[in-house]
Design a protein around this motif. Sequence first.
Motif, PDB file in Angstrom:
ATOM      1  N   SER A 359      -6.365-123.671  69.104  1.00 20.96           N
ATOM      2  CA  SER A 359      -7.160-124.502  70.006  1.00 20.96           C
ATOM      3  C   SER A 359      -6.314-125.674  70.498  1.00 20.96           C
ATOM      4  CB  SER A 359      -8.404-125.028  69.287  1.00 20.96           C
ATOM      5  OG  SER A 359      -8.048-125.926  68.253  1.00 20.96           O
ATOM      6  N   LYS A 360      -6.605-126.136  71.695  1.00 21.73           N
ATOM      7  CA  LYS A 360      -5.828-127.229  72.268  1.00 21.73           C
ATOM      8  C   LYS A 360      -5.890-128.484  71.402  1.00 21.73           C
ATOM      9  CE  LYS A 360      -6.306-125.682  77.056  1.00 21.73           C
ATOM     10  NZ  LYS A 360      -6.792-126.012  78.423  1.00 21.73           N
ATOM     11  N   GLU A 361      -7.028-128.672  70.710  1.00 19.43           N
ATOM     12  CA  GLU A 361      -7.201-129.865  69.893  1.00 19.43           C
ATOM     13  C   GLU A 361      -6.409-129.819  68.588  1.00 19.43           C
ATOM     14  OE1 GLU A 361      -9.657-127.963  70.972  1.00 19.43           O
ATOM     15  OE2 GLU A 361     -10.478-129.135  72.636  1.00 19.43           O
ATOM     16  N   SER A 362      -5.940-128.624  68.193  1.00 23.42           N
ATOM     17  CA  SER A 362      -5.255-128.513  66.901  1.00 23.42           C
ATOM     18  C   SER A 362      -3.966-127.710  66.996  1.00 23.42           C
ATOM     19  CB  SER A 362      -6.190-127.866  65.865  1.00 23.42           C
ATOM     20  OG  SER A 362      -6.559-126.568  66.270  1.00 23.42           O
ATOM     21  N   CYS A 363      -3.397-127.582  68.188  1.00 20.22           N
ATOM     22  CA  CYS A 363      -2.176-126.798  68.356  1.00 20.22           C
ATOM     23  C   CYS A 363      -1.031-127.375  67.522  1.00 20.22           C
ATOM     24  CB  CYS A 363      -1.785-126.752  69.833  1.00 20.22           C
ATOM     25  SG  CYS A 363      -0.290-125.791  70.165  1.00 20.22           S
ATOM     26  N   ALA A 364      -0.871-128.705  67.549  1.00 16.53           N
ATOM     27  CA  ALA A 364       0.226-129.329  66.801  1.00 16.53           C
ATOM     28  C   ALA A 364       0.066-129.112  65.300  1.00 16.53           C
ATOM     29  CB  ALA A 364       0.294-130.822  67.114  1.00 16.53           C
ATOM     30  N   GLN A 365      -1.177-129.066  64.824  1.00 11.71           N
ATOM     31  CA  GLN A 365      -1.394-128.829  63.399  1.00 11.71           C
ATOM     32  C   GLN A 365      -1.002-127.403  63.014  1.00 11.71           C
ATOM     33  OE1 GLN A 365      -5.225-130.683  61.916  1.00 11.71           O
ATOM     34  NE2 GLN A 365      -5.382-131.230  64.081  1.00 11.71           N
ATOM     35  N   ALA A 366      -1.246-126.446  63.924  1.00 17.93           N
ATOM     36  CA  ALA A 366      -0.792-125.071  63.668  1.00 17.93           C
ATOM     37  C   ALA A 366       0.733-125.023  63.612  1.00 17.93           C
ATOM     38  CB  ALA A 366      -1.324-124.134  64.746  1.00 17.93           C
ATOM     39  N   ILE A 367       1.391-125.762  64.513  1.00 19.53           N
ATOM     40  CA  ILE A 367       2.856-125.825  64.494  1.00 19.53           C
ATOM     41  C   ILE A 367       3.345-126.508  63.217  1.00 19.53           C
ATOM     42  CG2 ILE A 367       4.888-126.742  65.664  1.00 19.53           C
ATOM     43  CD1 ILE A 367       3.542-124.450  67.157  1.00 19.53           C
ATOM     44  N   ALA A 368       2.614-127.541  62.790  1.00 21.13           N
ATOM     45  CA  ALA A 368       2.985-128.231  61.548  1.00 21.13           C
ATOM     46  C   ALA A 368       2.876-127.292  60.346  1.00 21.13           C
ATOM     47  CB  ALA A 368       2.088-129.451  61.338  1.00 21.13           C
ATOM     48  N   ALA A 369       1.813-126.481  60.307  1.00 27.63           N
ATOM     49  CA  ALA A 369       1.677-125.491  59.236  1.00 27.63           C
ATOM     50  C   ALA A 369       2.834-124.498  59.284  1.00 27.63           C
ATOM     51  CB  ALA A 369       0.342-124.757  59.363  1.00 27.63           C
ATOM     52  N   ASN A 370       3.239-124.125  60.490  1.00 29.65           N
ATOM     53  CA  ASN A 370       4.383-123.231  60.644  1.00 29.65           C
ATOM     54  C   ASN A 370       5.656-123.878  60.091  1.00 29.65           C
ATOM     55  OD1 ASN A 370       5.910-120.927  61.985  1.00 29.65           O
ATOM     56  ND2 ASN A 370       6.765-122.670  63.076  1.00 29.65           N
ATOM     57  N   ASN A 371       5.851-125.158  60.369  1.00 25.93           N
ATOM     58  CA  ASN A 371       7.044-125.861  59.875  1.00 25.93           C
ATOM     59  C   ASN A 371       7.071-125.925  58.344  1.00 25.93           C
ATOM     60  OD1 ASN A 371       7.836-126.247  62.498  1.00 25.93           O
ATOM     61  ND2 ASN A 371       7.163-128.382  62.616  1.00 25.93           N
ATOM     62  N   ILE A 372       5.902-126.138  57.752  1.00 21.94           N
ATOM     63  CA  ILE A 372       5.825-126.175  56.294  1.00 21.94           C
ATOM     64  C   ILE A 372       6.231-124.824  55.709  1.00 21.94           C
ATOM     65  CG2 ILE A 372       4.246-126.371  54.325  1.00 21.94           C
ATOM     66  CD1 ILE A 372       2.616-128.367  56.060  1.00 21.94           C
ATOM     67  N   MET A 373       5.678-123.758  56.268  1.00 21.85           N
ATOM     68  CA  MET A 373       5.991-122.419  55.757  1.00 21.85           C
ATOM     69  C   MET A 373       7.453-122.048  56.033  1.00 21.85           C
ATOM     70  SD  MET A 373       3.299-121.668  54.217  1.00 21.85           S
ATOM     71  CE  MET A 373       3.876-120.053  53.691  1.00 21.85           C
ATOM     72  N   ASN A 374       7.984-122.480  57.192  1.00 19.05           N
ATOM     73  CA  ASN A 374       9.403-122.243  57.479  1.00 19.05           C
ATOM     74  C   ASN A 374      10.267-122.866  56.390  1.00 19.05           C
ATOM     75  OD1 ASN A 374       9.364-122.560  61.151  1.00 19.05           O
ATOM     76  ND2 ASN A 374       8.527-121.024  59.795  1.00 19.05           N
ATOM     77  N   ALA A 375       9.966-124.127  56.044  1.00 18.17           N
ATOM     78  CA  ALA A 375      10.743-124.826  55.013  1.00 18.17           C
ATOM     79  C   ALA A 375      10.616-124.126  53.667  1.00 18.17           C
ATOM     80  CB  ALA A 375      10.269-126.276  54.909  1.00 18.17           C
ATOM     81  N   LEU A 376       9.392-123.681  53.343  1.00 23.95           N
ATOM     82  CA  LEU A 376       9.173-122.995  52.069  1.00 23.95           C
ATOM     83  C   LEU A 376       9.979-121.701  52.003  1.00 23.95           C
ATOM     84  CD1 LEU A 376       7.611-122.860  49.396  1.00 23.95           C
ATOM     85  CD2 LEU A 376       5.774-121.694  50.626  1.00 23.95           C
ATOM     86  N   PHE A 377       9.984-120.942  53.084  1.00 28.10           N
ATOM     87  CA  PHE A 377      10.718-119.673  53.104  1.00 28.10           C
ATOM     88  C   PHE A 377      12.226-119.904  53.071  1.00 28.10           C
ATOM     89  CE2 PHE A 377       6.786-117.695  53.677  1.00 28.10           C
ATOM     90  CZ  PHE A 377       6.918-116.317  53.760  1.00 28.10           C
ATOM     91  N   MET A 378      12.691-120.986  53.682  1.00 30.58           N
ATOM     92  CA  MET A 378      14.131-121.277  53.637  1.00 30.58           C
ATOM     93  C   MET A 378      14.571-121.652  52.222  1.00 30.58           C
ATOM     94  SD  MET A 378      14.478-123.275  57.278  1.00 30.58           S
ATOM     95  CE  MET A 378      16.212-123.662  57.136  1.00 30.58           C
ATOM     96  N   VAL A 379      13.727-122.420  51.528  1.00 25.57           N
ATOM     97  CA  VAL A 379      14.016-122.714  50.124  1.00 25.57           C
ATOM     98  C   VAL A 379      13.982-121.418  49.314  1.00 25.57           C
ATOM     99  CG1 VAL A 379      13.155-123.867  48.052  1.00 25.57           C
ATOM    100  CG2 VAL A 379      13.166-125.081  50.241  1.00 25.57           C
ATOM    101  N   GLY A 380      13.007-120.563  49.641  1.00 22.57           N
ATOM    102  CA  GLY A 380      12.902-119.273  48.961  1.00 22.57           C
ATOM    103  C   GLY A 380      14.118-118.395  49.196  1.00 22.57           C
ATOM    104  N   SER A 381      14.704-118.499  50.404  1.00 24.25           N
ATOM    105  CA  SER A 381      15.898-117.693  50.695  1.00 24.25           C
ATOM    106  C   SER A 381      17.057-118.108  49.794  1.00 24.25           C
ATOM    107  CB  SER A 381      16.295-117.835  52.166  1.00 24.25           C
ATOM    108  OG  SER A 381      16.925-119.079  52.424  1.00 24.25           O
ATOM    109  N   ALA A 382      17.176-119.418  49.557  1.00 23.56           N
ATOM    110  CA  ALA A 382      18.246-119.897  48.669  1.00 23.56           C
ATOM    111  C   ALA A 382      18.015-119.421  47.238  1.00 23.56           C
ATOM    112  CB  ALA A 382      18.314-121.422  48.715  1.00 23.56           C
TER     113      ALA A 382
END
Length: 618
Positions: A359-382
Motif C-alpha cells: 500500500s502507498k501508506e506503508s511501502c517504505a515499511q515493506a522495503i524496510a522489512a526487506n532490508n532487515i531480511m537482506n541483512a539477516l540472509f547476508m549474515v547467514g551466508s557468512a
Amino acid sequence: MILTRRFFPYFITQCLGALNDNVYKNVLILLVTYSQVGDLPFSTNLFVNLAAGLFILPFFLFSAHAGMITDNSNKALLIRRLKLFELVIMSCAAIAMMTQSYLVLLGLLFLMGTQSAYFGPVKYSLLPQALPESELVSGNAWVEMGTFLSILFGTLSAGLIVVYEYGAQLAAVTVVFLAALGYLTSRGIPDYPPLGKVTDIAFRPLSGTYSLIQRTRQTPTIWMAILAISWFWCLGATYLTQFPNFARVNLYADASVVSLLLTLFSVGIAIGSLICERISFGHVELGVLPFGVMGLTVFGIDMLWAIPTAPEQTDFIYGFSAFIENSQHYRLMFDLAMIGVSGGLFIVPLYAFIQTRASKESCAQAIAANNIMNALFMVGSAALSIVLLTVFQVSIPQLFLILAIANFLVGIYVYIQVPEFAQRFVSYLLSHVLYRIKVSGRENIPQQGAAIVVCNHVTYVDALVLMGASTRPIRFVMDKSISEIPLLKYLFRHAGVIPICSPKQSKETYLQAFESIHQALNNDELVCIFPEGRLSPDGEIGEFRPGINKILERDPVPVVPMALQGLWGSYFSHKDGHALTTRPKRVWSKIGVNIGSMVDGEAAERNQLREKVLKLFK
C-alpha cells in the motif's frame, strides 16, 4: 525518464551514496590490513570482522523505525537530511583518517551503516511516487545498475587509493567530496509529500523490528518476494566473499584477477537489470523471474566445469593480462558474467513487485522489512560458508555447487508458495513467445478497488493472455469445463478462478459462482467475466448473456471493457474444428489486448457493454 528532474537527481544521489559507502568501508579495511597497525587493542582479523558486523548491525536495529519515518515524511526533505548526516560523518572520518584514529573510524562505520539503514527505505519507496507504473521497472533497473556499478567502482577505487603514497589523505578528501556532492544533487529532488498518517512514531529497535516482520508476513506475496530478494543477497554475498580465495586457490591467480571477477559479476548484474527493463515491456513482469532463477543455477553449475587445469609450472601465478589472454578462462568468465545477468533478471522485477503491491501508506515499511531480511540472509551466508568450509571441509567450488542447487530448490519453494509467480511465467511465455502481444490502454485498469472486466472470448487461453496484460491479479469467471482442462487446471485453480455453468447443468455451481463474485468484489478484487458465455464459434463477438446485469444489480462497481484481437485461428480457438484438436499453424503471431475507459456500473447494462467491447475489437 532518465534525464527528468523526477528521476535524475535522485539517481545520482543514490549512486554517490553507494559509492561513498564502499570507498569508506574498503579503505578502512585495507588501511588496517596493510598498514600493520600496532596500537589496536585487538587483532587485525577481529577488526575486519567487527567492521563488517558494525556496518550491518544498524539494519537490524533501525530499519523498522526508518520505514515508519519514510512513510510519514517528505521523502526529498528526508534524503537531504540524511545526506547532511553523511557529510558530517565523513568530515569526522576525514579527520580520523589523517590522525590514524582507527577505533574512531570503526565507530563512524557504525554511523555510516545507520545512515544507510535510514536511506534504504526512502531509496526504493520514492520510485512509486516519482514514476508511473509503466516506468517503474525501468526505474528499478537503472537503480540496480547504478548501485552495483557504484559498489564495483567503490571497491576498486579503495584499492587504488590505499596503494597511493598519500593514501590516507586522498581517502579523506574523496569521502568528504562524495558526501558533499551527494548533498548538492539531493537538492534537485522534487518534493514528495508523506503518504502515511501516523504522527507518533515510537523508536523500538527490537520490538519494532519483530512487529514489522510480523505485519509483512500477513501479505504472503510480498513476503515471498522479500525472501527471494534476500536469498539473492545471500548468494551474491557468498560469491563476493569467496572470490579472493577462489582466485588464489582454484584459478592460481593474483589480486588483480579478483578485481576482474568482481567486475564481471557487477557489470553482469547491471546488464541483466537493463535486459529486464527491455523484456518487461513497460510493466511489472514477474514472468521474467524464472529466467533469472534458471540462469543462476545453470551458469552456477557450469562455472565449476569451466575451472581450468593447474598451470604446468607449479609456482606460476596468473596476473590480469595473462589470465584474460588464456582462452581456457573464457568459459568461466562468461559463466560468471551470466550469473550476474541472471541476478539482474531476478531482483529487478521483485523490487518493482513490492513497490506496486504494498500500500502507498506503508511501502517504505515493506522495503524496510526487506532490508532487515537482506541483512539477516547476508549474515547467514557468512555463517553457512564458515560451517561448510571449515567444519565439513568442502572446497570453494563445492560451496558454489551447493549454492546453485539450493537456488533451484528455493525457486521451486517460492513458486509453490505463491502460484501467481508461476501463472505470470506461463502467461509471459504465452504472450511473448507463442504470440507477440500489444497492449493498449493499460492505464485504464484501476490500481485499487473493485471492478469488473468484460471481454470477448476467443480461445481457451484468453485468461492467461489477460492475466499477463493486467497490472493487477484478476479473478476469472470461467466455464467449469474450461477450468478443468488437465494441463491448465492447476494454474486456474491457484489463480482463484470462479467456475460457472448453466443452472440446468448444476444449480449449485451456478449460484455459488455469483456468491463468489460478490465476495471478491466486496474484497476489492478485480473480476473478469466473458459475457458471451462460450468460446466464439466464428471469431466474432456474440450476444452478451444476462449474467453481467445480475452481477451489477447486486454490486454496481465500475466496469472495464476489453477486447482480444488476433487470436481467432490459433490452436486454442474453434476455427477449422474444435480447439486443441487441429494442427498448430501459427507461431509468434501478433495479437492485441485493447483496454477501454471504465464504465459506471450503476448505469451499465449488457448491450451497452457489448458495444463498448465491439468498438475495441474492430
